[in-house]
Design an enzyme around this catalytic site. Structure first.
Site, PDB file in Angstrom:
ATOM      1  N   HIS A  17     -77.298-108.761   9.323  1.00 38.37           N
ATOM      2  CA  HIS A  17     -77.755-107.743  10.114  1.00 38.37           C
ATOM      3  C   HIS A  17     -79.090-107.898   8.990  1.00 38.37           C
ATOM      4  O   HIS A  17     -80.212-107.962   9.799  1.00 38.37           O
ATOM      5  CB  HIS A  17     -77.886-105.460   9.963  1.00 38.37           C
ATOM      6  N   LYS A  41     -67.320 -90.546  16.094  1.00 38.77           N
ATOM      7  CA  LYS A  41     -66.624 -91.228  14.883  1.00 38.77           C
ATOM      8  C   LYS A  41     -67.513 -91.574  13.849  1.00 38.77           C
ATOM      9  O   LYS A  41     -68.290 -92.323  13.375  1.00 38.77           O
ATOM     10  CB  LYS A  41     -67.614 -93.105  16.096  1.00 38.77           C
ATOM     11  N   ARG A  90     -75.053-112.338  19.103  1.00 39.84           N
ATOM     12  CA  ARG A  90     -74.328-113.039  18.385  1.00 39.84           C
ATOM     13  C   ARG A  90     -73.720-114.193  18.705  1.00 39.84           C
ATOM     14  O   ARG A  90     -73.428-115.180  18.802  1.00 39.84           O
ATOM     15  CB  ARG A  90     -72.961-111.848  17.769  1.00 39.84           C
ATOM     16  N   SER A 127     -69.588-105.547  10.553  1.00 38.92           N
ATOM     17  CA  SER A 127     -69.392-104.970  10.231  1.00 38.92           C
ATOM     18  C   SER A 127     -67.853-104.513  10.050  1.00 38.92           C
ATOM     19  O   SER A 127     -67.453-104.495   8.783  1.00 38.92           O
ATOM     20  CB  SER A 127     -69.629-103.506  10.338  1.00 38.92           C
TER      21      SER A 127
HETATM   22  P1  ADP Z   1     -71.744-104.484  13.978  1.00 37.11           P
HETATM   23  O1  ADP Z   1     -71.054-104.731  14.980  1.00 37.11           O
HETATM   24  O2  ADP Z   1     -71.855-105.256  12.608  1.00 37.11           O
HETATM   25  O3  ADP Z   1     -70.712-102.929  13.945  1.00 37.11           O
HETATM   26  P2  ADP Z   1     -74.339-102.946  14.549  1.00 37.11           P
HETATM   27  O4  ADP Z   1     -73.703-102.189  15.269  1.00 37.11           O
HETATM   28  O5  ADP Z   1     -74.238-102.089  13.568  1.00 37.11           O
HETATM   29  O6  ADP Z   1     -73.320-103.845  14.260  1.00 37.11           O
HETATM   30  O7  ADP Z   1     -75.115-103.257  15.031  1.00 37.11           O
HETATM   31  C1  ADP Z   1     -76.437-103.379  14.969  1.00 37.11           C
HETATM   32  C2  ADP Z   1     -77.052-104.396  15.577  1.00 37.11           C
HETATM   33  O8  ADP Z   1     -77.092-105.232  14.854  1.00 37.11           O
HETATM   34  C3  ADP Z   1     -76.765-104.954  16.948  1.00 37.11           C
HETATM   35  O9  ADP Z   1     -77.494-105.512  17.288  1.00 37.11           O
HETATM   36  C4  ADP Z   1     -75.657-105.752  16.551  1.00 37.11           C
HETATM   37  O10 ADP Z   1     -75.785-107.406  17.464  1.00 37.11           O
HETATM   38  C5  ADP Z   1     -76.646-106.916  15.406  1.00 37.11           C
HETATM   39  N1  ADP Z   1     -75.635-106.943  14.307  1.00 37.11           N
HETATM   40  C6  ADP Z   1     -75.036-107.205  14.161  1.00 37.11           C
HETATM   41  N2  ADP Z   1     -74.251-107.798  13.476  1.00 37.11           N
HETATM   42  C7  ADP Z   1     -74.882-109.078  13.225  1.00 37.11           C
HETATM   43  C8  ADP Z   1     -74.778-110.977  13.176  1.00 37.11           C
HETATM   44  N3  ADP Z   1     -73.967-111.863  12.746  1.00 37.11           N
HETATM   45  N4  ADP Z   1     -76.012-111.519  13.409  1.00 37.11           N
HETATM   46  C9  ADP Z   1     -76.825-110.747  14.324  1.00 37.11           C
HETATM   47  N5  ADP Z   1     -77.046-110.093  14.904  1.00 37.11           N
HETATM   48  C10 ADP Z   1     -75.994-108.655  14.328  1.00 37.11           C
END
Ligand code: ADP
Length: 157
Positions: A17, A41, A90, A127
Site C-alpha cells: 500500500h 465485515k 498487483r 493484508s
Molecule cells: P488488500 O488486498 O491488501 O486487503 P486493500 O483492500 O486494502 O488491500 O487495497 C487497497 C488498494 O491497495 C487496492 O487498490 C489494492 O489493489 C492496493 N494494493 C494492496 N496491496 C498492494 C500491493 N502489494 N501492491 C500494489 N497495490 C496494492
C-alpha cells in the site's frame, strides 16, 4: 490542484500500500487515503486503529491525509472535491475486478480511476496474506512497517 483518493481496507497497511501511496503523492498535489467502513465485515484492526497506523506510516508525506468513509466511494469523492481514484494493480487477477469497478464508478460520476502497477517485490502482498502468515508465527517483517509488526504480534499473542 489535483486531489486523489487511495481507497481500501488497510487491515492493516502494508509496504505494498505504502509503495502506491508514496508514488501517488509524488504525482498529485493531494492524496487522501480512505479506509472503507464495511459494517458486515469485521476486520482484525478497528477503523480507528487502521487510521492511526496509516497516519504513522504516512507522517513523512505532507500532502497525504487519511479519512474513513462508508457508502459509495464516488459520493466520498464528490463531497471532498476529489477528481480521481488511484489503485494499485498487483497482477492480472486484480485487473478484471478493478476494471469493472472503475467502469461502474465512471458511469456514476465524472470521477476517473488511475492504476499504478505494483513494484514487483510486492506483487504477492495482500493484508489478508500478511495476517494469515503472522497468525501462524511467520516472518512478515519485510512486508509491513515496524510498528504494524508490533501491533500484529500483539493481536495474535
Ligand atoms: P488488500 O488486498 O491488501 O486487503 P486493500 O483492500 O486494502 O488491500 O487495497 C487497497 C488498494 O491497495 C487496492 O487498490 C489494492 O489493489 C492496493 N494494493 C494492496 N496491496 C498492494 C500491493 N502489494 N501492491 C500494489 N497495490 C496494492
Amino acid at each position: 490542484m489535483t486531489k486523489v483518493v487511495c481507497p481500501g481496507s488497510f487491515d492493516p497497511v502494508t509496504n505494498g500500500h505504502l509503495d502506491i501511496i508514496e508514488r501517488a503523492s509524488r504525482l498529485f498535489d493531494e492524496v487522501v487515503v480512505a479506509v472503507l467502513v464495511n459494517e458486515s465485515k469485521k476486520g482484525l484492526f478497528t477503523i480507528d486503529e487502521r487510521l492511526e497506523l496509516l497516519d504513522r506510516a504516512t507522517s513523512d508525506l505532507p500532502n497525504v491525509s487519511t479519512a474513513s468513509f462508508n457508502g459509495l466511494l464516488v459520493d466520498f469523492c464528490t463531497d471532498n472535491g476529489i477528481s480521481a481514484i488511484v489503485k494499485g494493480l498487483r497482477a492480472v487477477t486484480d485487473f478484471d475486478y478493478e476494471l469493472q469497478m472503475a467502469q461502474m464508478n465512471g458511469s456514476l460520476t465524472e470521477v476517473d480511476t488511475l492504476f499504478i502497477p505494483t513494484t514487483p517485490e510486492y506483487s504477492f502482498l495482500a493484508s489478508s496474506l500478511v495476517k494469515e502468515v503472522a497468525k501462524h508465527g511467520g516472518d512478515v517483517s519485510r512486508l509491513v512497517p515496524d510498528f504494524v509488526l508490533t501491533d500484529l504480534k500483539a493481536k495474535y499473542a
